[in-house]
Design a protein around this motif. Sequence first.
Motif, mmCIF file in Angstrom:
data_model
loop_
_atom_site.group_PDB
_atom_site.id
_atom_site.type_symbol
_atom_site.label_atom_id
_atom_site.label_comp_id
_atom_site.label_asym_id
_atom_site.label_seq_id
_atom_site.Cartn_x
_atom_site.Cartn_y
_atom_site.Cartn_z
ATOM 1 N N GLU A 1 0.813 -1.216 0.000
ATOM 2 C CA GLU A 1 0.000 0.000 0.000
ATOM 3 C C GLU A 1 0.849 1.271 0.000
ATOM 4 N N SER A 2 2.060 1.181 0.496
ATOM 5 C CA SER A 2 2.933 2.365 0.521
ATOM 6 C C SER A 2 3.354 2.788 -0.884
ATOM 7 N N GLU A 3 3.183 1.898 -1.876
ATOM 8 C CA GLU A 3 3.551 2.207 -3.252
ATOM 9 C C GLU A 3 2.383 2.772 -4.064
ATOM 10 N N LEU A 4 1.191 2.857 -3.439
ATOM 11 C CA LEU A 4 0.036 3.429 -4.122
ATOM 12 C C LEU A 4 0.164 4.953 -4.171
ATOM 13 N N ASP A 5 -0.334 5.536 -5.240
ATOM 14 C CA ASP A 5 -0.175 6.974 -5.462
ATOM 15 C C ASP A 5 -1.514 7.690 -5.361
ATOM 16 N N ASP A 6 -1.532 8.774 -4.593
ATOM 17 C CA ASP A 6 -2.732 9.618 -4.471
ATOM 18 C C ASP A 6 -2.291 11.069 -4.648
ATOM 19 N N PRO A 7 -1.959 11.456 -5.890
ATOM 20 C CA PRO A 7 -1.364 12.779 -6.132
ATOM 21 C C PRO A 7 -2.320 13.925 -5.831
ATOM 22 N N GLY A 8 -1.770 15.054 -5.408
ATOM 23 C CA GLY A 8 -2.595 16.228 -5.150
ATOM 24 C C GLY A 8 -3.124 16.844 -6.423
ATOM 25 N N THR A 9 -2.353 16.764 -7.496
ATOM 26 C CA THR A 9 -2.759 17.259 -8.814
ATOM 27 C C THR A 9 -2.695 16.120 -9.806
ATOM 28 N N LEU A 10 -3.782 15.887 -10.515
ATOM 29 C CA LEU A 10 -3.814 14.859 -11.547
ATOM 30 C C LEU A 10 -3.355 15.464 -12.872
ATOM 31 N N VAL A 11 -2.532 14.733 -13.588
ATOM 32 C CA VAL A 11 -2.064 15.171 -14.905
ATOM 33 C C VAL A 11 -2.741 14.316 -15.967
ATOM 34 N N PHE A 12 -3.376 14.993 -16.936
ATOM 35 C CA PHE A 12 -4.130 14.334 -18.000
ATOM 36 C C PHE A 12 -3.550 14.701 -19.355
ATOM 37 N N ALA A 13 -3.406 13.721 -20.242
ATOM 38 C CA ALA A 13 -2.906 13.972 -21.595
ATOM 39 C C ALA A 13 -3.808 13.301 -22.609
ATOM 40 N N LYS B 1 -9.785 17.040 -6.992
ATOM 41 C CA LYS B 1 -8.377 17.363 -7.191
ATOM 42 C C LYS B 1 -8.203 18.337 -8.351
ATOM 43 N N ASP B 2 -7.111 19.092 -8.318
ATOM 44 C CA ASP B 2 -6.753 19.900 -9.481
ATOM 45 C C ASP B 2 -6.317 18.966 -10.599
ATOM 46 N N MET C 1 3.855 8.462 -18.362
ATOM 47 C CA MET C 1 3.117 7.618 -17.417
ATOM 48 C C MET C 1 4.052 6.628 -16.734
ATOM 49 N N ARG C 2 4.987 6.091 -17.464
ATOM 50 C CA ARG C 2 5.929 5.136 -16.873
ATOM 51 C C ARG C 2 6.722 5.766 -15.737
ATOM 52 N N SER C 3 7.089 7.032 -15.901
ATOM 53 C CA SER C 3 7.917 7.703 -14.899
ATOM 54 C C SER C 3 7.101 8.325 -13.774
ATOM 55 N N GLY C 4 5.770 8.189 -13.821
ATOM 56 C CA GLY C 4 4.930 8.701 -12.745
ATOM 57 C C GLY C 4 4.508 10.142 -12.901
ATOM 58 N N ARG C 5 4.803 10.751 -14.064
ATOM 59 C CA ARG C 5 4.454 12.161 -14.286
ATOM 60 C C ARG C 5 3.078 12.330 -14.935
#
Length: 309
Positions: free
Chosen positions: A35-47, A74-75, A91-95
């Motif tokens: 669970e520590s590897e799950l991501d809950d970003p403050g800002t979502l990036v969409f492409a 979220k923003d 996406m692979r790099s988490g951005r």
Amino acid sequence: MAGTALAQDCAERGQLDAMYCDADGDLVADAPSDESELDDPGTLVFAYTPVEDPAIYEDIWNPFIEHLEEVTGKDVQFFAVQSNSAEVEAMRSGRLHIAGFSTGPTPFAVNLAGAVPFALMGSDDGRFGYTLQVYTQADSDIQEMPDLAGKRIAHTSPTSNSGNLAPRALFPALGVTPDEDYEVTYSGSHDQSMLGVVAGDYDAAPVASEVVDRMAERGLYDPEEVRIIWESDPFPTTSYAYAHNLTPELKEKIEEAFFSFDFTGTALGEEFTGVSKFIPITYQDQWAVIREIQKANGVEYTPEGLAAE
């Protein structure tokens, strides 16, 4: 390609990169078990897929982005990508957290970036997809597919489904084999292929129906100047996917935003005519025909395969 995680130790991953596991066999990356590897970003990036000029689409996608912000709380930032490789790498790099990947590059996004396709655009009755169309000039002497032999034919890019892979898999049965009967020239995109046919730079080109339809609606070319000599059965269109490592709660909210969005009266609805909603899909089912086409072309889901684009 850069990576943000070490290779996972798992028994099953199919064609997925070593960064991912597929214990349930659904062909997409499982969520991290830690669970520590799950991501809950403050800002979502969409492409959105870079099939055409990405700057055009930032305004078109704005109504949906506002809806996504409302549902997720979220923003959301629109990320204008310049190539399929850049989108997959982001996406692979988490951005990049949510993205529309065009048909051919979708398997690369799944296998190299841990993308999980869950939706595509469709109509109220559940229909979806686009066709491969082969265009030539209205006054051309090209009447049927074997007439392409010896002509100047534009494909789009190596990883494109309708712009390259499907033609290579399907055209031989129609009497013409790319790179044998005609020399393939890569235009770079569907719109460049179409404009090149209109201008006479190419004698013909295989292109995606959804792209040329939108070009005609924007007045980028006169449909009277061209004609179709062949059209395929439908393929799935752009997949919408999220990163495999987002939290389950966030994935649920993202899906809710997609499936509750009303296209009516929005710039998105005006741009993508013939569709009215996002419909749920799975990569395993809806991309089966695409995987078969890519297998017939010897495509391997590796960074080198994607870089060939």
